[in-house]
Design an enzyme around this catalytic site. Structure first.
Site: not given
Ligand SMILES: NC(=O)c1ccc[n+]([C@@H]2O[C@H](COP(=O)([O-])OP(=O)(O)OC[C@H]3O[C@@H](n4cnc5c(N)ncnc54)[C@H](OP(=O)(O)O)[C@@H]3O)[C@@H](O)[C@H]2O)c1
Length: 315
Positions: A47, A52, A81, A112
Site C-alpha cells: 500500500d 507518502y 491513492k 484518499h
C-alpha cells in the site's frame, strides 16, 4: 480463493495481509531492502499513496523483484491513492503515480480522503485557503475513467463514513470496491463494516496496530490487557492478535514495518486463529479513534467545520 485472501466485487482477490509504506522519512536503500525482504517472506499486498512519498521506492523495488524473477506482477496487489489536490484530474494523477512506480497498472486506486484542495495546495498539510468544495460526482466519474482506461483494476475510497459511501453509491456507475479506514480492536467500525458487507465493499484496515511506533499513533492497542491476555493464551504477540482480529472480521490489514523481525512477526498473524471467546472479549475494549483528521477541519473554508462533520458523527 485461499484462506489468506478476500474477493473484491470486481472478482479479483486481495491478500489479507498488506505492507504499509508510510514513514516520516525514507532511507532509499533500507526501504528497498525491506520491500524485497517482505516479498521473500510472502507479502504480496503493498500500500502506498502519492502523499507518502514512497511510490517511487516501492515501485522500483517491486519492478526489480519482478525483473529478477522473484515474483510475477499478477501475483502482487499494489495500491495507491488520489491526493486531495488532484481531484480535478484523477486520470493524470494516476498516470503520474504509475510513471513514478514504473508500473503499467495498479490493482487498486483509492480516493484518499473525502476532501478536495486547490491543485496548488500546500503539501502535505493545507492552508485554510487551499480547501475547495468536494464534488464527488466529478471525482468519481474520473476514477471510473481510470478503470476504463486500464490504469487500475479496481477503484475505491478511503476515510469514507457510511453516509458518504451511501451518497457515492447513489450516483456511481461503478461502485467502490474498497473503503480503506482506520480499524483495530479499539476502533472496530461495527456500523461501517456492516454497511460495507451489505454493499459488497471490502474493508482495508489501516493502522491495524494503532500505529505504536508512530508519533501520531498509540501503544494503547498492543498494550491493552485483553489483547495481552489473548496473546499469552496462544504464546503469540499482541501485534499478532490485533492483526488476526482484523482479518477474522473480514478486512485486509495494512501494517507498516521495515524491521525484519517485526515484518516476520506480523506475517505470522496469518498462522494463528482466535476463538469466539477471544472475539467476544475484544468487543469489550473501549473505543477510541486515533486518526481524527483535525487538520482537515476548520470553521471557514473546509466543508467540515468539526471533526464530527468530517466523519458524519461516526466518531
Ligand atoms: N488511508 C489512510 O488515510 C491511511 C492512514 C494511515 C495509514 N495508512 C496505511 O496504513 C499503513 C499502516 O498504518 P500505520 O503505520 O499508521 O500504523 P500501524 O501499521 O498500526 O503501525 C506501524 C508502526 O508500528 C510499528 N510496528 C509494526 N509492527 C510492529 C510490531 N509487531 N510490534 C510493535 N510495533 C510494530 C512500526 O515500526 P517499525 O517500522 O519500526 O517496525 C510503525 O512505527 C501505512 O503505512 C499506510 O500504508 C493509510
Amino acid at each position: 480463493m485461499k484462506s489468506n485472501q478476500a474477493r473484491l466485487n470486481t472478482g479479483s482477490v486481495v491478500p489479507l495481509l498488506g505492507l504499509g509504506t508510510f514513514s516520516i522519512s525514507y532511507d532509499f536503500h533500507q526501504t528497498n531492502l525491506a520491500i524485497k525482504m517482505a516479498l521473500k517472506m510472502g507479502y504480496r499486498h503493498f500500500d502506498t499513496a502519492k502523499i507518502y512519498g514512497s511510490e517511487s521506492i516501492l515501485g522500483q523495488a517491486l519492478m526489480e523483484a519482478i525483473n529478477d524473477g522473484m515474483v510475477n506482477r499478477d501475483e502482487l496487489f499494489v495500491t495507491s491513492k488520489l491526493w486531495s489536490s488532484d481531484h480535478h484530474d484523477p486520470v493524470a494523477a494516476l498516470q503520474q503515480s504509475l510513471r513514478k512506480m514504473g508500473m503499467e497498472y495498479l490493482d487498486l486506486y483509492m480516493v484518499h480522503w473525502p476532501v478536495r484542495f486547490k491543485s496548488c495546495a500546500e503539501y502535505p498539510v493545507p492552508n485554510e485557503e487551499d480547501f475547495e468544495e468536494l464534488d464527488m460526482k466529478s471525482t468519481w466519474v474520473n476514477m471510473e475513467k481510470c478503470l476504463e482506461l486500464g490504469l487500475c483494476k479496481a477503484i475505491g475510497v478511503s476515510n469514507f463514513s457510511t453516509k458518504k459511501l451511501q451518497n457515492l453509491l447513489d450516483f456511481a456507475s461503478i461502485p467502490p470496491s474498497v473503503n480503506q479506514i482506520e480499524m483495530h480492536p479499539m476502533w472496530k467500525q461495527n456500523k461501517l463494516r456492516k454497511f460495507c458487507m451489505e454493499h459488497n465493499i471490502h474493508i482495508s484496515a489501516y493502522m491495524p496496530l494503532g500505529g505504536p511506533g508512530n508519533i501520531w499513533g498509540s501503544t494503547s492497542v498492543i498494550q491493552d490487557p485483553i489483547i495481552q491476555s489473548i496473546a499469552q493464551k496462544y504464546q503469540v504477540t499482541s501485534a499478532q492478535v490485533a492483526l488476526r482480529w482484523g482479518m477474522q472480521k473480514g478486512a485486509s490489514v495494512i501494517v507498516k514495518s521495515f524491521n525484519e523481525n517485526r515484518m516476520k512477526e506480523n506475517f505470522g498473524a496469518l498462522e494463528i486463529k482466535l476463538d469466539d471467546h477471544d472475539m467476544i472479549n475484544i468487543e469489550k475494549m473501549v473505543e477510541r479513534k486515533i486518526m481524527r483528521g483535525d487538520h482537515l477541519v476548520n470553521k471557514t473554508t473546509s466543508p467540515y467545520k468539526t471533526v464530527e462533520d468530517l466523519w458524519d458523527n461516526e466518531i
